[in-house]
Design an enzyme around this catalytic site. Sequence first.
Site, PDB file in Angstrom:
ATOM      1  N   ILE A 250       0.660  -1.204   0.111  1.00 46.16           N
ATOM      2  CA  ILE A 250       0.009   0.206  -0.089  1.00 46.16           C
ATOM      3  C   ILE A 250       0.842   1.138   0.061  1.00 46.16           C
ATOM      4  CG2 ILE A 250      -1.762   1.169   1.127  1.00 46.16           C
ATOM      5  CD1 ILE A 250      -2.370  -1.349   2.544  1.00 46.16           C
TER       6      ILE A 250
ATOM      7  N   GLY B  12       4.390 -16.531   3.912  1.00 44.94           N
ATOM      8  CA  GLY B  12       5.500 -15.505   3.875  1.00 44.94           C
ATOM      9  C   GLY B  12       5.052 -14.193   4.473  1.00 44.94           C
TER      10      GLY B  12
ATOM     11  N   GLU C  84       7.088 -12.271  10.391  1.00 46.47           N
ATOM     12  CA  GLU C  84       8.486 -11.991  10.210  1.00 46.47           C
ATOM     13  C   GLU C  84       9.257 -13.020  10.789  1.00 46.47           C
ATOM     14  OE1 GLU C  84       9.741  -8.764  10.070  1.00 46.47           O
ATOM     15  OE2 GLU C  84       7.799  -8.672   8.983  1.00 46.47           O
TER      16      GLU C  84
ATOM     17  N   ASP D  68       5.697  -5.535  15.397  1.00 46.87           N
ATOM     18  CA  ASP D  68       5.866  -5.025  14.158  1.00 46.87           C
ATOM     19  C   ASP D  68       4.989  -3.951  13.749  1.00 46.87           C
ATOM     20  OD1 ASP D  68       6.615  -5.881  10.991  1.00 46.87           O
ATOM     21  OD2 ASP D  68       4.296  -5.814  11.259  1.00 46.87           O
TER      22      ASP D  68
ATOM     23  N   LYS E 153       5.416   0.169  12.760  1.00 44.36           N
ATOM     24  CA  LYS E 153       4.794   0.741  11.602  1.00 44.36           C
ATOM     25  C   LYS E 153       4.151   1.892  12.142  1.00 44.36           C
ATOM     26  CE  LYS E 153       4.373  -3.470   8.924  1.00 44.36           C
ATOM     27  NZ  LYS E 153       3.686  -4.536   8.932  1.00 44.36           N
TER      28      LYS E 153
HETATM   29  P1  NDP Z   1      13.470 -13.570   5.075  1.00 45.93           P
HETATM   30  O1  NDP Z   1      13.840 -14.025   6.533  1.00 45.93           O
HETATM   31  O2  NDP Z   1      12.792 -14.346   4.333  1.00 45.93           O
HETATM   32  O3  NDP Z   1      14.618 -13.240   4.377  1.00 45.93           O
HETATM   33  C1  NDP Z   1      15.996 -12.545   4.781  1.00 45.93           C
HETATM   34  C2  NDP Z   1      17.003 -12.529   3.879  1.00 45.93           C
HETATM   35  O4  NDP Z   1      18.134 -11.780   4.457  1.00 45.93           O
HETATM   36  C3  NDP Z   1      17.379 -13.944   3.707  1.00 45.93           C
HETATM   37  O5  NDP Z   1      17.679 -14.034   2.150  1.00 45.93           O
HETATM   38  C4  NDP Z   1      18.646 -14.190   4.350  1.00 45.93           C
HETATM   39  O6  NDP Z   1      19.823 -14.950   3.765  1.00 45.93           O
HETATM   40  C5  NDP Z   1      19.303 -12.868   4.318  1.00 45.93           C
HETATM   41  N1  NDP Z   1      20.190 -12.568   5.356  1.00 45.93           N
HETATM   42  C6  NDP Z   1      20.014 -12.807   6.819  1.00 45.93           C
HETATM   43  N2  NDP Z   1      20.788 -12.350   7.585  1.00 45.93           N
HETATM   44  C7  NDP Z   1      21.924 -11.980   6.671  1.00 45.93           C
HETATM   45  C8  NDP Z   1      23.338 -11.365   6.722  1.00 45.93           C
HETATM   46  N3  NDP Z   1      23.829 -11.443   8.008  1.00 45.93           N
HETATM   47  N4  NDP Z   1      23.964 -11.156   5.645  1.00 45.93           N
HETATM   48  C9  NDP Z   1      23.426 -11.370   4.446  1.00 45.93           C
HETATM   49  N5  NDP Z   1      22.088 -11.656   4.283  1.00 45.93           N
HETATM   50  C10 NDP Z   1      21.523 -12.018   5.446  1.00 45.93           C
HETATM   51  O7  NDP Z   1      12.722 -12.074   5.489  1.00 45.93           O
HETATM   52  P2  NDP Z   1      11.687 -11.223   4.493  1.00 45.93           P
HETATM   53  O8  NDP Z   1      12.018 -11.262   3.122  1.00 45.93           O
HETATM   54  O9  NDP Z   1      10.206 -11.809   4.838  1.00 45.93           O
HETATM   55  O10 NDP Z   1      11.536  -9.875   5.000  1.00 45.93           O
HETATM   56  C11 NDP Z   1      12.812  -8.883   4.642  1.00 45.93           C
HETATM   57  C12 NDP Z   1      12.555  -7.621   5.411  1.00 45.93           C
HETATM   58  O11 NDP Z   1      11.321  -7.057   4.672  1.00 45.93           O
HETATM   59  C13 NDP Z   1      12.244  -7.507   6.755  1.00 45.93           C
HETATM   60  O12 NDP Z   1      12.715  -6.136   7.230  1.00 45.93           O
HETATM   61  C14 NDP Z   1      10.811  -7.392   6.915  1.00 45.93           C
HETATM   62  O13 NDP Z   1      10.382  -6.845   7.889  1.00 45.93           O
HETATM   63  C15 NDP Z   1      10.481  -6.760   5.908  1.00 45.93           C
HETATM   64  N6  NDP Z   1       9.138  -6.882   5.172  1.00 45.93           N
HETATM   65  C16 NDP Z   1       8.621  -8.199   4.823  1.00 45.93           C
HETATM   66  C17 NDP Z   1       7.309  -8.608   4.600  1.00 45.93           C
HETATM   67  C18 NDP Z   1       6.840  -9.762   4.267  1.00 45.93           C
HETATM   68  O14 NDP Z   1       5.737  -9.734   4.090  1.00 45.93           O
HETATM   69  N7  NDP Z   1       7.678 -10.993   4.507  1.00 45.93           N
HETATM   70  C19 NDP Z   1       6.486  -7.428   4.120  1.00 45.93           C
HETATM   71  C20 NDP Z   1       7.074  -5.932   4.569  1.00 45.93           C
HETATM   72  C21 NDP Z   1       8.467  -6.015   5.101  1.00 45.93           C
HETATM   73  P3  NDP Z   1      19.302 -16.455   3.647  1.00 45.93           P
HETATM   74  O15 NDP Z   1      18.336 -16.759   2.539  1.00 45.93           O
HETATM   75  O16 NDP Z   1      20.565 -17.169   3.097  1.00 45.93           O
HETATM   76  O17 NDP Z   1      18.781 -17.222   4.926  1.00 45.93           O
HETATM   77  N1  HSE Z   2       5.061  -9.539   9.160  1.00 46.74           N
HETATM   78  C1  HSE Z   2       4.718  -8.066   8.565  1.00 46.74           C
HETATM   79  C2  HSE Z   2       3.127  -8.413   8.519  1.00 46.74           C
HETATM   80  C3  HSE Z   2       5.040  -8.248   6.892  1.00 46.74           C
HETATM   81  O1  HSE Z   2       2.454  -9.512   8.718  1.00 46.74           O
HETATM   82  O2  HSE Z   2       2.346  -7.297   8.294  1.00 46.74           O
HETATM   83  C4  HSE Z   2       4.541  -6.940   6.278  1.00 46.74           C
HETATM   84  O3  HSE Z   2       5.077  -5.655   6.906  1.00 46.74           O
END
Ligand code: NDP
Ligand code: HSE
Length: 429
Positions: free
Chosen positions: A137, A188, A191, A202, A206
């Site tokens: 959004i 997915g 967190e 979380d 926000k």
């Molecule tokens: P994930 O846990 O799925 O992914 C995290 C990624 O970061 C992985 O690829 C992991 O590597 C990598 N990682 C972790 N530690 C390190 C490090 N020290 N160095 C390099 N890479 C690292 O998280 P999300 O994708 O769900 O979330 C990512 C961000 O986005 C967070 O801040 C979350 O709050 C935000 N967010 C998430 C949403 C969601 O719906 N999921 C929505 C909105 C925001 P590896 O793959 O090797 O484990």
């Molecule tokens: N964990 C968060 C949620 C991801 O469920 O809203 C989006 O920020």
Amino acid sequence: MRTRPLKVALLGCGVVGSEVTRIMTTHADDLAARIGAPVELAGIAVRRPDKVREGVPAELITTDATALVKRGDIDVVIEVIGGIEPARKLITTAFEHGASVVSANKALVAADGAALHAAAEEHGADLYYEAAVAGAIPLVRPLRESMAGDKVNRVLGIVNGTTNFILDKMDTSGAGYSEALDEATALGYAEADPTADVEGFDAAAKAAILAGIAFHTRVTIDDVHREGITEVTAADIASAKRMGCTVKLLAICERAADGESVTARVHPAMIPLTHPLASVREAYNAVFVESDAAGQLMFYGPGAGGSPTASAVLGDLVAVCRNKLSEATGPGESAYTQLPVSPMGEVVTRYHISLDVADKPGVLAQVAMVFAEHGVSIDTVRQQGKDGEASLVVVTHRAADAALSSTVEALRKLDTVRGVASIMRVEGE
Ligand code: NDP
Ligand code: HSE
């Protein structure tokens, strides 16, 4: 169009990062046309290099995120690792090496946004984080830019997809709490540590970001009153239904009527089924913004998940790349009002209180007296007897949170009150 590509370093390739990679790869031509230069993924930092990642170019994978952001030829760093460290250090290092940053990291921005904005400004870089609040959004940019000429007084909404998904499942299909949380995690939405979702951290992060931008002040996550959904029971949801309500985890940020302070809070609340927020299902989010000139605006859409979040990240990437090409930066932090954040005790709202009491003459009068003594006016009372005990549900008129807390404390001391089954605020009327 410039032929030399803008180089992008992606930090993290999980739920969000893998979708960012997919869109950057499949929409490369459109992105180039919109930006005015091609964008090229120059490296992808992860923790586990051997993990199978479909559609992710293996030659770009590295475990050395620090070396990637220090390369010197990186124009934009996208941080989708999450958490405080190493994300914070990587972002500040990126600024020091001339890159702008796009992040989805609400935890970090809510804890340390002021310092990050200062670092960006010092190095003439951008810091964009549309994806940090409410997934796909558009909310951060509308508040920061489209509404910059208006005066926002209130921001109220559902900003966590995971908890909305859980409460929705509990309400509509009678699913258990753990089962619904497992499903949200598999999709997915949650967190890395879902405690951040269910305990309200979380949503509080926000709320802090929204309050800061909306009221041009500085609000951190520590300023936000926070209650999660772990104590919401099936009985609360059933009780809400009897009142023509449903239970939602709300984030509410308000400017005081005198304009001299703000409040920010996250807690479960009952809202009437007739309220638009009541029909926000699954992992969708919805946020109302109330302002002097515009009146009431509603923002609605997918609040979590890889693809929706990547949409917001890519929007920021395009904006930051355009800024890079025109050798400009976008708006930074606007916190000139420096308003104090009032404590939760001063927040005024309505309450739904469920008590287990002895079913005998005079109990209702005794309970009513306690409310009166604390200046909390009762709107409705419903009593249901069961074997010498009764369940008493009291809904109050608007009262200060501090008055309600002391009322409940006094109620607990009554011999005739066996227990306080639940206390929930009632919003949206
Ligand atoms: P994930 O846990 O799925 O992914 C995290 C990624 O970061 C992985 O690829 C992991 O590597 C990598 N990682 C972790 N530690 C390190 C490090 N020290 N160095 C390099 N890479 C690292 O998280 P999300 O994708 O769900 O979330 C990512 C961000 O986005 C967070 O801040 C979350 O709050 C935000 N967010 C998430 C949403 C969601 O719906 N999921 C929505 C909105 C925001 P590896 O793959 O090797 O484990
Ligand atoms: N964990 C968060 C949620 C991801 O469920 O809203 C989006 O920020």
